[in-house]
Design an enzyme around this catalytic site. Structure first.
Site, short mmCIF file in Angstrom:
data_model
loop_
_atom_site.label_atom_id
_atom_site.label_comp_id
_atom_site.label_asym_id
_atom_site.label_seq_id
_atom_site.Cartn_x
_atom_site.Cartn_y
_atom_site.Cartn_z
CD GLU A 67 -2.47 1.22 2.77
OE1 GLU A 67 -3.67 1.61 2.93
OE2 GLU A 67 -2.37 0.85 3.41
CE LYS A 88 -7.39 1.00 4.14
NZ LYS A 88 -5.81 1.83 4.38
CB CYS A 143 -4.19 -1.93 4.60
SG CYS A 143 -2.65 -0.63 6.07
#
Length: 520
Positions: free
Chosen positions: A275, A350, A384
């Protein structure tokens, strides 16, 4: 007419040999005596010599016996049928062509069990298991979809006044009722698909009912009309990226290409970047506010996507670009790209931005969750923080995901531990592989991105097919390097069917449901 009774009786005093052999016509008289003893309540209980001769002639590998000390202890007979012609509501007479076996065809898709029986004196010696294991291997070797047969319910007549066949089978399954035939079949990985009425004429003990039982061949490959390059052993290449300053865009791409070249040299199928691996380019905008600086960084995103797509084709590797800031209709998102080696590109978002991303950068979470079809099976990608929400990966698992990729960036060790432990939980609960890749080092000239901690790794479920600690491979903590590891997708199929536990199949869907509310 599957009928295995495993009641304990007197066994031979000494067992010198146990052999599995193909049935021969010379075995007829011995088989006849066994069948008469095994089926005392069924009219015309034994196969005629000409019928066995026909079976041996048309399908010799489907007819086997187990011999103990040279004497027949058990026998299994089967044919291959085009099951689409019969469906699930057939009778025994129909599926066997009135016992002429005219229904057998080498071009069929199902191995159908027409009989299996064990001599009384050899019961309790797992002879039936040997015969069923042989059938499973035969089914796999012939690339058939599954094994199907009608299982007798020999104790049902004792309960028929009070229980329907469905209720009876459920009580057998929960061990409230003992049915030696059905108990054994369930314990050998067969499952009841439905109940058939008027299956075997004259089966008074079963009240003419039968349980239609199935065993699915997890290795079955559907015949294809065009080349299919989907792999079962997949090689993953993870980039543990060192944060450092770069003079310009081209220097960053040069470093990225170095890793892609190296990973491709090991014939990897995927390269996974972390990321915000491109965050060092933000150093040129450190004089701006954090929201303005991240939006300047977003101007590089499409250029990076296009360059990575070119590299994925030229190096013959699927590249997961990590993630980068991206502006759509004025809104700032955290997105990444799957650059396939066939030249196509897909985007992922995300979904859960961290409180810091929202507060400092003004970033918004996306609302698209999906799996991606690749030449190495179906994959999922979560960025993440998203891996800390188990619902997301469970939805992806229900869509058939085999490998979950997690590009991440964490500044502290406790932040990393959240990602790492949640990723391992996702591997266990979803019976999939999880690959996580992060950045290391420091970039003091970039506000809000000064330091990183990472240990990239490939995680697995925890069962006999996998490492005992669920870690397939791991990088050295906080060191720039690549990590290359192979994952076997067939092991996931075995786990799903034969694992010590079945996290996906054992969910109590009668108590809870999980569904995606919005799809785009």
């Amino acid at each position: 007419m599957e009928n295995i009774d495993i009641d304990n009786v007197d066994k031979p005093d000494r067992v010198d040999t146990i052999n599995l052999e193909f049935l021969k016509l010379k075995d007829f008289e011995e088989l006849k005596d066994i069948m008469i003893a095994v089926y005392p309540n069924i009219p015309d209980p034994y196969w005629k010599k000409k019928e066995l001769q026909k079976l041996i002639s048309i399908f010799p590998e489907g007819q086997v016996v187990v011999k103990v000390n040279g004497e027949i202890a058990g026998c299994a007979l089967s044919i291959v049928v085009d099951y689409d012609k019969f469906k699930d509501s057939h009778t025994y007479a129909q599926i066997t062509g009135n016992e002429s076996f005219s229904t057998h065809t080498p071009k069929g898709n199902v191995l159908y069990g027409i009989d299996i029986f064990i001599a009384h004196q050899y019961r309790g010696m797992r002879i039936g298991r040997r015969l069923y294991d042989y059938r499973k291997e035969l089914c796999e070797n012939l690339n058939l979809e599954r094994i199907v047969f009608g299982g007798r319910l020999p104790n049902y007549h004792q309960y028929a006044k009070d229980l329907t066949p469905k209720q009876y089978i459920e009580k057998v399954r929960t061990r409230e009722i003992n049915d030696p035939v059905l108990d054994f079949q369930l314990s050998n990985d067969f499952h009841v698909k439905r109940i058939i009425t008027n299956y075997l004429e004259g089966d008074r003990q079963s009240k003419d009912y039968a349980a239609l039982l199935e065993w699915d061949n997890i290795y079955y490959q559907k015949p294809i009309k065009k080349p299919n390059a989907i792999k079962t052993v997949v090689r993953l290449g993870l980039v543990q990226w060192q944060m450092r300053t770069y003079k310009n865009f081209e220097e960053l791409i040069e470093q990225a290409e170095y890793f892609i070249d190296t990973i491709s040299g090991y014939r990897s199928d995927f390269a996974l970047f972390p990321e915000f691996f491109n965050a060092p380019l933000m150093a040129a905008y450190n004089h701006l506010s954090e929201p303005d600086a991240i939006r300047e960084l977003a101007k590089y995103t499409e250029r990076i996507r296009d360059r990575f797509s070119e590299l994925s084709v030229s190096y013959n590797i699927n590249i997961i670009t990590g993630s980068m800031p991206y502006i759509e209709d004025g809104t700032l998102y955290n997105v990444g790209f799957l650059c396939k080696r066939d030249g196509t590109v897909e985007k992922f978002y995300k979904l859960h931005v961290t409180p810091d991303e929202a507060k400092v950068w003004g970033m918004t979470g996306g609302d698209v969750l999906k799996t991606f079809n690749t030449d190495c099976g179906k994959i999922g990608i979560l960025i993440c923080y998203d891996v800390e929400f188990p619902e997301l990966s469970r939805i992806l698992a229900d869509e058939g995901m085999d490998i979950l990729f997690v590009p991440f960036l964490t500044d502290t060790q406790n932040g990393y531990s959240r990602v790492r432990h949640c990723a391992q939980a996702r591997a266990i609960e979803n019976e999939c592989y999880v690959a996580i890749a992060g950045s290391v080092g420091n970039i003091p000239k970039v506000h809000n991105m000064d330091m990183q901690f990472a240990q990239s790794m490939v995680l697995t479920p925890c069962d006999f097919q996998f490492p005992t600690n669920g870690v397939k491979a791991e990088a050295t903590p906080n060191a720039e390097m690549i990590l290359v590891a192979d994952v076997d997708l067939d092991l996931l199929k075995e786990l799903n069917q034969f694992g010590s536990v079945h996290n996906l199949n054992d969910r109590r869907k009668d108590l809870f449901q999980l569904k995606l509310l919005r799809k785009k």
